[in-house]
Design a protein around this motif. Structure first.
Motif, PDB file in Angstrom:
ATOM      1  N   CYS A 209       0.833  -1.199   0.000  1.00  0.00           N
ATOM      2  CA  CYS A 209       0.000   0.000   0.000  1.00  0.00           C
ATOM      3  C   CYS A 209       0.875   1.260   0.000  1.00  0.00           C
ATOM      4  CB  CYS A 209      -0.957   0.003   1.178  1.00  0.00           C
ATOM      5  SG  CYS A 209      -0.192   0.297   2.760  1.00  0.00           S
ATOM      6  N   ARG A 210       0.281   2.355  -0.419  1.00  0.00           N
ATOM      7  CA  ARG A 210       1.003   3.616  -0.560  1.00  0.00           C
ATOM      8  C   ARG A 210       1.488   4.129   0.789  1.00  0.00           C
ATOM      9  NH1 ARG A 210       1.889   7.587  -4.168  1.00  0.00           N
ATOM     10  NH2 ARG A 210       1.675   9.750  -3.505  1.00  0.00           N
ATOM     11  N   PHE A 211       0.659   4.003   1.831  1.00  0.00           N
ATOM     12  CA  PHE A 211       1.051   4.466   3.166  1.00  0.00           C
ATOM     13  C   PHE A 211       2.317   3.765   3.632  1.00  0.00           C
ATOM     14  CE2 PHE A 211       1.054   3.592   7.729  1.00  0.00           C
ATOM     15  CZ  PHE A 211       1.194   4.887   8.214  1.00  0.00           C
ATOM     16  N   LYS A 212       2.377   2.473   3.465  1.00  0.00           N
ATOM     17  CA  LYS A 212       3.534   1.701   3.922  1.00  0.00           C
ATOM     18  C   LYS A 212       4.796   2.084   3.148  1.00  0.00           C
ATOM     19  CE  LYS A 212       5.145  -1.814   6.322  1.00  0.00           C
ATOM     20  NZ  LYS A 212       5.476  -1.754   7.692  1.00  0.00           N
ATOM     21  N   SER A 213       4.670   2.369   1.867  1.00  0.00           N
ATOM     22  CA  SER A 213       5.824   2.792   1.076  1.00  0.00           C
ATOM     23  C   SER A 213       6.344   4.151   1.534  1.00  0.00           C
ATOM     24  CB  SER A 213       5.446   2.867  -0.406  1.00  0.00           C
ATOM     25  OG  SER A 213       5.077   1.612  -0.873  1.00  0.00           O
ATOM     26  N   ILE A 214       5.422   5.082   1.772  1.00  0.00           N
ATOM     27  CA  ILE A 214       5.823   6.406   2.252  1.00  0.00           C
ATOM     28  C   ILE A 214       6.415   6.308   3.645  1.00  0.00           C
ATOM     29  CG2 ILE A 214       4.945   8.683   2.933  1.00  0.00           C
ATOM     30  CD1 ILE A 214       2.929   8.390   0.614  1.00  0.00           C
ATOM     31  N   TRP A 215       5.788   5.511   4.499  1.00  0.00           N
ATOM     32  CA  TRP A 215       6.276   5.341   5.868  1.00  0.00           C
ATOM     33  C   TRP A 215       7.692   4.774   5.877  1.00  0.00           C
ATOM     34  CZ3 TRP A 215       4.933   7.121  10.437  1.00  0.00           C
ATOM     35  CH2 TRP A 215       5.491   6.538  11.572  1.00  0.00           C
ATOM     36  N   ASN A 216       7.942   3.763   5.047  1.00  0.00           N
ATOM     37  CA  ASN A 216       9.282   3.170   4.985  1.00  0.00           C
ATOM     38  C   ASN A 216      10.312   4.160   4.445  1.00  0.00           C
ATOM     39  OD1 ASN A 216       8.585   0.705   6.100  1.00  0.00           O
ATOM     40  ND2 ASN A 216       8.086  -0.205   4.124  1.00  0.00           N
ATOM     41  N   SER A 217       9.915   5.009   3.514  1.00  0.00           N
ATOM     42  CA  SER A 217      10.826   6.034   3.003  1.00  0.00           C
ATOM     43  C   SER A 217      11.186   7.030   4.098  1.00  0.00           C
ATOM     44  CB  SER A 217      10.185   6.771   1.835  1.00  0.00           C
ATOM     45  OG  SER A 217       9.925   5.892   0.790  1.00  0.00           O
ATOM     46  N   ILE A 218      10.209   7.422   4.894  1.00  0.00           N
ATOM     47  CA  ILE A 218      10.472   8.334   6.009  1.00  0.00           C
ATOM     48  C   ILE A 218      11.408   7.673   7.017  1.00  0.00           C
ATOM     49  CG2 ILE A 218       9.408   9.484   7.999  1.00  0.00           C
ATOM     50  CD1 ILE A 218       6.932   9.932   6.194  1.00  0.00           C
ATOM     51  N   MET A 219      11.189   6.403   7.299  1.00  0.00           N
ATOM     52  CA  MET A 219      12.035   5.701   8.262  1.00  0.00           C
ATOM     53  C   MET A 219      13.469   5.567   7.749  1.00  0.00           C
ATOM     54  SD  MET A 219      10.516   5.035  11.049  1.00  0.00           S
ATOM     55  CE  MET A 219       9.570   6.529  10.953  1.00  0.00           C
ATOM     56  N   VAL A 220      13.643   5.351   6.455  1.00  0.00           N
ATOM     57  CA  VAL A 220      14.992   5.274   5.885  1.00  0.00           C
ATOM     58  C   VAL A 220      15.698   6.613   6.053  1.00  0.00           C
ATOM     59  CG1 VAL A 220      16.267   5.079   3.714  1.00  0.00           C
ATOM     60  CG2 VAL A 220      14.544   3.380   4.301  1.00  0.00           C
TER      61      VAL A 220
END
Length: 71
Positions: free
Chosen positions: A4-15
Motif C-alpha cells: 500500500c502507498r502508506f507503507k511505502s511512504i512510511w518506509n521512506s520516512i524511516m529510511v
C-alpha cells in the motif's frame, strides 16, 4: 497491506530518519556541546516516530509465497 502507498511512504520516512540518526547523532555527540531547544524537540519527534514504527510494523501484513499473513 505490504504494497500500500502508506507503507511505502512510511518506509521512506524511516529510511531518511535512520540515515539522519546514523550520520548526525555521532557528529552531535563529538562536536556539539550545547543543544538548541529546537534540536531537542526534533530529536524527541524522531524518537516518537521510531516508537510509532514499531506499532506500524506490528499491525502490517506480510506477503509470503503470494499469501498475506495477518498474524
Amino acid at each position: 497491506m505490504p504494497d500500500c502507498r502508506f507503507k511505502s511512504i512510511w518506509n521512506s520516512i524511516m529510511v531518511f530518519l535512520l540515515i539522519y540518526t546514523a550520520t548526525y547523532m555521532p557528529y552531535k555527540t563529538c562536536f556539539i556541546d550545547e543543544e538548541e531547544q529546537l534540536q531537542i524537540i526534533i530529536d524527541y519527534i524522531i524518537d516518537i516516530l521510531f516508537f510509532m514504527d514499531i506499532f506500524v510494523n506490528f499491525v502490517s501484513a506480510e506477503e509470503e509465497d503470494r499469501i498475506l499473513i495477518h498474524n
